[in-house]
Design an enzyme around this catalytic site. Sequence first.
Site, PDB file in Angstrom:
ATOM      1  N   TYR A   1       0.806  -1.211   0.000  1.00  0.00           N
ATOM      2  CA  TYR A   1       0.000   0.000   0.000  1.00  0.00           C
ATOM      3  C   TYR A   1       0.848   1.272   0.000  1.00  0.00           C
ATOM      4  O   TYR A   1       0.360   2.346  -0.340  1.00  0.00           O
ATOM      5  CB  TYR A   1      -0.930   0.018   1.213  1.00  0.00           C
ATOM      6  CG  TYR A   1      -1.976  -1.066   1.221  1.00  0.00           C
ATOM      7  CD1 TYR A   1      -2.112  -1.949   0.153  1.00  0.00           C
ATOM      8  CD2 TYR A   1      -2.839  -1.221   2.288  1.00  0.00           C
ATOM      9  CE1 TYR A   1      -3.071  -2.942   0.162  1.00  0.00           C
ATOM     10  CE2 TYR A   1      -3.805  -2.208   2.306  1.00  0.00           C
ATOM     11  CZ  TYR A   1      -3.915  -3.068   1.240  1.00  0.00           C
ATOM     12  OH  TYR A   1      -4.872  -4.051   1.249  1.00  0.00           O
TER      13      TYR A   1
ATOM     14  N   LYS B   1       4.008 -15.826   3.419  1.00  0.00           N
ATOM     15  CA  LYS B   1       4.095 -16.551   2.150  1.00  0.00           C
ATOM     16  C   LYS B   1       5.576 -16.741   1.814  1.00  0.00           C
ATOM     17  O   LYS B   1       6.062 -16.427   0.718  1.00  0.00           O
ATOM     18  CB  LYS B   1       3.363 -15.776   1.047  1.00  0.00           C
ATOM     19  CG  LYS B   1       3.145 -16.575  -0.235  1.00  0.00           C
ATOM     20  CD  LYS B   1       2.220 -17.778  -0.043  1.00  0.00           C
ATOM     21  CE  LYS B   1       1.966 -18.466  -1.380  1.00  0.00           C
ATOM     22  NZ  LYS B   1       1.239 -19.748  -1.221  1.00  0.00           N
TER      23      LYS B   1
ATOM     24  N   ASP C   1      -2.271 -18.952   2.623  1.00  0.00           N
ATOM     25  CA  ASP C   1      -3.359 -19.661   1.959  1.00  0.00           C
ATOM     26  C   ASP C   1      -3.955 -20.741   2.867  1.00  0.00           C
ATOM     27  O   ASP C   1      -5.173 -20.900   2.944  1.00  0.00           O
ATOM     28  CB  ASP C   1      -2.917 -20.244   0.613  1.00  0.00           C
ATOM     29  CG  ASP C   1      -1.500 -20.785   0.627  1.00  0.00           C
ATOM     30  OD1 ASP C   1      -0.875 -20.804   1.695  1.00  0.00           O
ATOM     31  OD2 ASP C   1      -1.011 -21.176  -0.449  1.00  0.00           O
TER      32      ASP C   1
ATOM     33  N   ASP D   1      -5.340  -7.114   5.781  1.00  0.00           N
ATOM     34  CA  ASP D   1      -6.532  -6.480   5.238  1.00  0.00           C
ATOM     35  C   ASP D   1      -7.546  -7.542   4.820  1.00  0.00           C
ATOM     36  O   ASP D   1      -8.747  -7.438   5.104  1.00  0.00           O
ATOM     37  CB  ASP D   1      -6.131  -5.610   4.045  1.00  0.00           C
ATOM     38  CG  ASP D   1      -7.223  -4.646   3.614  1.00  0.00           C
ATOM     39  OD1 ASP D   1      -8.297  -4.637   4.235  1.00  0.00           O
ATOM     40  OD2 ASP D   1      -6.993  -3.901   2.651  1.00  0.00           O
TER      41      ASP D   1
ATOM     42  N   ASP E   1     -11.043  -9.361   7.364  1.00  0.00           N
ATOM     43  CA  ASP E   1     -12.419  -9.332   6.889  1.00  0.00           C
ATOM     44  C   ASP E   1     -13.022 -10.735   6.889  1.00  0.00           C
ATOM     45  O   ASP E   1     -14.216 -10.914   7.180  1.00  0.00           O
ATOM     46  CB  ASP E   1     -12.490  -8.741   5.479  1.00  0.00           C
ATOM     47  CG  ASP E   1     -12.449  -7.224   5.487  1.00  0.00           C
ATOM     48  OD1 ASP E   1     -12.271  -6.642   6.575  1.00  0.00           O
ATOM     49  OD2 ASP E   1     -12.577  -6.616   4.412  1.00  0.00           O
TER      50      ASP E   1
END
Length: 361
Positions: free
Chosen positions: A140, A190, A222, A246, A250
């Site tokens: 970001y 990851k 994952d 992020d 959620d």
Amino acid sequence: MDRILVLPGDGVGPEVTREAQRVLEAAAARHGRKLAFEEELIGGASLDARETPLADAVLEKARASRGVLLGAVGGPRWDAAPVDRRPEKGLLRIRKELGLFANLRPARVFPALAEASSLRPEVLRGTDLLVVRELTGGLYFGEPRGRALVGGRREARNTLVYDEVEIARVAHVAFQAARQRRRHLTHVHKANVLETSQLWVEVVGEVAREYPDVTLRHQLVDSCAMLLLREPSRFDVLLMENLFGDILSDEAAMITGSLGMLPSASLGEGGLGLYEPVHGSAPDIAGQDVANPLAAILSAAMLLDHSLGEPEAAQDVQRAVEAVLDAGHRTRDLLVPGGPGEAVGCRAMGDLVLARLGAGA
């Protein structure tokens, strides 16, 4: 007198922050704290009025406050604007300028809402986790970034970059939080394909030596996404970089039954923090008095705890919310077809929490 800056923002933001402010003021007063509130603009509301998603003067007011209570930013009316003139830029800037590098997102399943989740109640039982998300680095904010025409083809790029200091400071926040909970920390990464994740694994492991009482586990992002749905109660504190946090926070929110139930706190050095619900601006229901204010109210509870140092007042708010839900009161997003619950509006839900708070629930 403690100064609190309120940034209602866009969409349902003004509605939910109004209820959160009422509860915050009442809970603080019960513990002898007087608050002075000032309201300002951010996001689309600021773009419309000032042609900037966050004015410098508002940023200075935030720096001079004990805490910032934010509603939501964004909406489809600004989607076609250039990236640097979108509402979300105001949110990214205030986080960066205030040095709010650690985002805390608790996801707890209230027993009364077990039926509101898409997961079976027996899978949800005992779920009470905390996502600690690095907030001011990663994709970001990394440079270079942007779009260009290369060889006649449109190209876009973002840069994922972290250094060891950025990683270590948020890791300390996560380990300290784990010490106050069940002493288990899962680092989500990851590292099988990303060099940045490999650095995260190294640095988090180094920080872990300072917390021998906390059990550390590294988990691929994952497989973590899968396990959050299959066995959410196995997790205590989850630490992750900005993009992973992020997305997975959620997912954790929907485990609880609704995005309208997930609060957050963005913290840096010192006591200043930014507190906001995770649900977004929901412009399709703005102004209809149907939004769920509980995530904003629970964010206010986090402000009481982290910025005002009033954990008992924060617990009062949490108990009041739980009592209201136990009594069967629901906003529209929490209703289950054929299930229990009485539909109430945003303002009415705030009134119910205030009443329970006043009764010492």
